[in-house]
Design a protein around this motif. Structure first.
Motif, short mmCIF file in Angstrom:
data_model
loop_
_atom_site.label_atom_id
_atom_site.label_comp_id
_atom_site.label_asym_id
_atom_site.label_seq_id
_atom_site.Cartn_x
_atom_site.Cartn_y
_atom_site.Cartn_z
N ARG A 1 0.80 -1.23 0.00
CA ARG A 1 0.00 0.00 0.00
C ARG A 1 0.84 1.28 0.00
O ARG A 1 0.29 2.38 0.10
CB ARG A 1 -0.91 0.02 1.23
N ASP B 1 2.33 2.93 -2.22
CA ASP B 1 2.13 3.87 -3.33
C ASP B 1 0.88 4.73 -3.15
O ASP B 1 0.63 5.64 -3.95
CB ASP B 1 2.05 3.12 -4.67
N ARG B 2 0.10 4.46 -2.10
CA ARG B 2 -1.06 5.31 -1.81
C ARG B 2 -1.08 5.69 -0.33
O ARG B 2 -2.13 5.78 0.30
CB ARG B 2 -2.36 4.64 -2.24
N LYS B 3 0.10 5.92 0.20
CA LYS B 3 0.25 6.32 1.59
C LYS B 3 -0.62 7.55 1.88
O LYS B 3 -0.60 8.52 1.13
CB LYS B 3 1.72 6.65 1.87
N ALA C 1 -4.00 7.04 2.36
CA ALA C 1 -5.36 6.53 2.18
C ALA C 1 -5.87 5.98 3.51
O ALA C 1 -5.08 5.70 4.42
CB ALA C 1 -5.37 5.44 1.11
N THR D 1 -4.14 3.01 5.26
CA THR D 1 -2.70 3.10 5.53
C THR D 1 -2.45 3.68 6.92
O THR D 1 -1.32 4.09 7.23
CB THR D 1 -1.97 3.93 4.46
N TRP E 1 1.56 13.48 -7.26
CA TRP E 1 1.03 12.87 -6.03
C TRP E 1 -0.21 13.61 -5.55
O TRP E 1 -1.20 13.00 -5.15
CB TRP E 1 2.11 12.88 -4.94
N GLY F 1 -3.14 12.90 -7.77
CA GLY F 1 -3.48 11.49 -7.79
C GLY F 1 -3.93 11.00 -6.43
O GLY F 1 -5.10 11.13 -6.06
N THR F 2 -2.99 10.47 -5.65
CA THR F 2 -3.31 9.90 -4.33
C THR F 2 -4.00 10.90 -3.41
O THR F 2 -5.04 10.59 -2.82
CB THR F 2 -2.01 9.39 -3.66
N ASP F 3 -3.44 12.09 -3.28
CA ASP F 3 -4.03 13.08 -2.36
C ASP F 3 -5.44 13.48 -2.80
O ASP F 3 -6.32 13.66 -1.95
CB ASP F 3 -3.14 14.33 -2.28
N ARG G 1 -7.65 11.74 -4.54
CA ARG G 1 -8.62 10.66 -4.27
C ARG G 1 -9.03 10.68 -2.80
O ARG G 1 -10.22 10.51 -2.47
CB ARG G 1 -8.02 9.30 -4.65
N ASN G 2 -8.06 10.90 -1.92
CA ASN G 2 -8.38 10.98 -0.50
C ASN G 2 -9.23 12.21 -0.20
O ASN G 2 -10.19 12.15 0.58
CB ASN G 2 -7.09 11.02 0.32
#
Length: 229
Positions: free
Chosen positions: A78, A80-82, A84, A87, A189, A192-194, A196-197
């Motif tokens: 996990r 790569d999506r720290k 979420a 995590t 980042w 993408g990841t941020d 989505r959160n």
């Protein structure tokens, strides 16, 4: 609520008698939660309710110390999506909040999050028995999924930081760059990841007891930046 003073008055009013009160501050990544919490606690320490000692009557507890360590994120696949929801040790965070609310221990130690290392550090934050108000902040305080659903019942009130999306993204990119990412990696980042959160967290906004508006968050952030400059 139009100023930090207004927010401090509301936070102070939550403390009734000698019972410990837990105040949560939620919002998406980069929305100003930490800046608001730190400024609020600093102001409250200078202005305790009648009969309570200064300084120790209020304490600050960030949720970020409950990040899973990178070694565990690698094991779980996990990393790569720290950031979420899955995590974090949400159950551990909820358990510590329950201990605080039970108010039976002389001191409770909480983990901190070291941004230079991007790792949690155990036993870093002492929360003394004298603290009648604990201000905690984090992304998922209002989330009702999985172990996060245990968090909201422990909190007496939760505020939501409603910073303008463009400003939130700008601040978040700057933060990632400050802690080592190059510009392109930071933007990727954040978007993408941020993001989505942030989209998930935005769905919890209607559950907040109070919305802290963009204007107040910008004023507090600008004051902090002026002190740094």
């Amino acid at each position: 609520m139009t100023s930090l003073d207004d927010l401090a008055d509301r936070a102070r009013s939550l403390v009734r008698g000698r019972h410990r009160t837990l105040l949560g501050i939620a919002g998406g990544p980069g929305s100003g939660k930490t800046t608001l919490a730190e400024n609020l606690v600093a102001l409250l320490r200078r202005r305790p309710p009648a009969g309570l000692p200064p300084l120790d009557w209020v304490a600050y507890l960030p949720m970020d110390g409950f990040h899973l360590a990178d070694v565990e994120l690698d094991r779980l696949g996990r990393r790569d999506r720290k950031g979420a929801p899955d995590t974090f040790d949400a159950a551990g965070y909820a358990a510590l909040l329950r201990r605080l609310r039970q108010d039976e221990d002389d001191v409770i130690y909480a983990p901190a999050f070291e941004r230079e290392l991007e790792q949690p550090i155990a036993g870093s934050i002492p929360l003394p028995r004298a603290a009648r108000l604990v201000v905690t902040e984090g992304n998922y305080l209002l989330l009702d999924q999985g172990d996060w659903a245990r968090v909201r019942p422990t909190l007496h009130e939760v505020w939501y930081c409603d910073l303008d999306s463009d400003e939130r993204v700008r601040r978040l990119v700057a933060r990632h760059e400050r802690f080592g990412k190059d510009h392109d990696a930071a933007v990727a980042w954040v978007l993408g990841t941020d993001q989505r959160n942030a989209d998930l967290i935005a769905t919890t906004r209607p559950k907040a007891d109070l919305i802290v508006p963009d204007a107040v968050l910008r004023t507090i952030g600008e004051r902090d930046q002026a002190m740094i400059d």
